[in-house]
Structures are given as structure tokens and as C-alpha cells.
Design a protein around this motif. Structure first.
Motif, short mmCIF file in Angstrom:
data_model
loop_
_atom_site.label_atom_id
_atom_site.label_comp_id
_atom_site.label_asym_id
_atom_site.label_seq_id
_atom_site.Cartn_x
_atom_site.Cartn_y
_atom_site.Cartn_z
N PRO A 1 0.74 -1.30 0.29
CA PRO A 1 0.27 0.15 -0.10
C PRO A 1 0.96 1.52 0.23
CG PRO A 1 -1.54 -1.59 1.28
CD PRO A 1 0.41 -2.10 0.88
N VAL A 2 0.57 2.05 -1.05
CA VAL A 2 1.01 3.51 -0.98
C VAL A 2 0.43 4.82 -1.45
CG1 VAL A 2 2.86 5.43 -2.19
CG2 VAL A 2 3.24 3.06 -2.33
N ARG A 3 0.11 5.07 -0.56
CA ARG A 3 -1.37 6.07 -0.11
C ARG A 3 -0.57 7.47 -0.93
NH1 ARG A 3 -3.40 5.75 5.73
NH2 ARG A 3 -4.11 3.49 5.78
N VAL B 1 4.26 5.29 2.18
CA VAL B 1 4.56 4.41 2.55
C VAL B 1 3.44 4.27 4.20
CG1 VAL B 1 5.43 2.57 2.90
CG2 VAL B 1 6.56 3.48 1.78
N PRO B 2 2.52 4.06 3.78
CA PRO B 2 1.50 4.02 5.73
C PRO B 2 2.23 2.77 6.90
CG PRO B 2 -0.34 3.12 4.04
CD PRO B 2 1.23 3.69 3.41
N ALA B 3 2.68 2.09 6.00
CA ALA B 3 3.42 0.79 7.30
C ALA B 3 4.65 1.36 8.02
CB ALA B 3 3.35 0.12 6.09
N PRO C 1 13.20 5.14 3.00
CA PRO C 1 11.92 5.69 2.23
C PRO C 1 10.73 5.85 2.18
CG PRO C 1 13.38 4.17 0.69
CD PRO C 1 13.74 4.57 1.89
N PHE C 2 10.44 6.53 2.95
CA PHE C 2 8.99 6.79 3.47
C PHE C 2 7.84 7.53 2.53
CE2 PHE C 2 10.53 9.76 5.87
CZ PHE C 2 9.28 10.39 5.80
#
Length: 220
Positions: free
Chosen positions: A102-104, A125-127, A199-200
């Protein structure tokens, strides 16, 4: 000539379909001195952006320095995005995530006082964020930089582009003897890394001509 407001289209460095942003038409007398002063302001903006790890902090510093608001705090106004919103392949590659992870995507207008200074597209990346950070990003207009500040992030710039230069060059628009700035003057793309180097987030930030509204002609 006063400052008009219209709705224009913005495309985040070719990464996503055009989306609305608020654009202001600012104008200045077309003289060598005015062009030189505007050029110095654009260069100052670029230095401010390049010397801050957070766009939010950079714009708050800019607002405070140029007295653009009684309270120089940047507010993020979320923009409603069409669904579904596929994540560009380049973004996934830059973030090192698979097609299934998942990427928001969040798009905001960064506002200080009455001015829309920037439109920012942010894929994250919400994680890699805390539950509280994710809830704040989903449920409020708080700017991304303020929300993720506890991650002690660093910024890796991938692109930095001057979209408009007041000197030298032809007058933009139909201003006659006036300098008329376009809606978009500077753009940068960057990856944010947390304290562990992961990287987030990837951001594309487009800075508007309203960053120059503090200049005497722009305020008319």
C-alpha cells in the motif's frame, strides 16, 4: 493592476493527471530594476527551499521573513483526488516498494495567511508511519512535514527546476508593459527518509507566484 484569482491546472512533474490549483496573476512594471528585484526574490526562494529539510518549515520561514501573515504558520488544505488513484511506477521504484504494498497519495495546497504558496503531491508508505500519524494525515489538514517530524527525516532531492525567470526573457501573458508571472515558478521532487534511512515518502512540490506577493507591485 490588481491580483486576480482563477482556477488553473497543475501536473506534478508528469507523474499524475492534471489537478486544480489556485493561481494568482501578479504583475509588476516592466523595468530593468523590477526584473532584477524579482530575480533576486526567486533566487532567495530557491535558497530557502534548498536549505530546509522540510517544505513546511521553509515556507514558514519565508512567510515570517517577508511578513506575509500575522501568524506565519503554514496550513495544508487537502484537495479531493479522483478514485481510483494508481501510484506511478516511478514512485514505487523510488520508494522501493512492490506493486502489492500500500502507498497512499495526498495532495494539499500549502497556505500561509491569504496566500497559496505551493501545491504538493505526496505519496507515502503508511506501514512506515505510526498509527497516529496515519490517522492525522487521513482525518485532518495538518501538513505532512509537521505530522512526520518525529521520524527525524532527511530529504533527498531528485529534481529542482526553475519554471520561470523574470530576467532575462519575454514578458509572460498579455500584460503590455507589465511583467505577469505564471502560476508556477519553481518545482522540486524529493524522497524523504526516516531516521533508519528508509524511504517512506515521495513529494512533488510546485511553488506558485503567490510566494512573490510580498513585493510592492505584487501587492497592488
Amino acid at each position: 493592476m490588481g491580483r486576480g484569482v482563477c482556477v488553473a491546472a497543475m501536473m506534478g512533474a508528469g507523474l499524475l493527471p492534471a489537478s486544480p490549483m489556485l493561481a494568482a496573476s501578479l504583475s509588476w512594471s516592466d523595468t530593468p530594476a523590477e526584473r532584477a528585484r524579482l530575480m533576486m526574490s526567486v533566487q532567495e526562494l530557491e535558497i530557502t527551499l534548498l536549505t530546509h529539510p522540510s517544505a513546511t518549515l521553509a515556507l514558514e520561514d519565508w512567510c515570517a521573513t517577508h511578513h506575509m501573515a500575522a501568524r506565519p504558520v503554514v496550513v495544508a488544505q487537502k484537495v479531493a483526488l479522483p478514485q481510483p488513484d494508481p501510484v506511478p511506477a516511478r514512485v514505487r521504484a523510488d520508494l522501493g516498494v512492490s506493486a502489492a504494498q500500500p502507498v497512499r497519495h495526498r495532495q494539499v495546497r500549502l497556505v500561509c495567511g491569504p496566500y497559496v504558496l505551493s501545491v504538493a503531491d505526496n505519496w507515502y508508505v503508511p506501514a512506515l508511519l505510526t498509527p497516529q500519524m496515519n490517522a492525522t494525515l487521513e482525518g485532518t489538514d495538518t501538513s505532512f512535514g509537521h505530522v512526520v517530524a518525529p521520524l527525524h527525516f532527511t530529504r533527498e532531492r531528485l529534481e529542482f527546476t526553475r519554471l520561470w525567470s523574470p530576467w532575462p526573457g519575454p514578458v509572460v501573458g498579455q500584460g503590455g508593459t507589465m511583467i505577469v508571472a505564471p502560476a508556477e515558478i519553481v518545482r522540486q521532487r524529493a524522497v524523504l527518509r526516516d531516521g533508519q534511512g528508509r524511504p517512506f515518502s515521495e513529494v512533488v512540490e510546485t511553488y506558485t507566484d503567490q510566494t512573490l506577493a510580498f513585493t510592492p507591485q505584487g501587492q497592488r
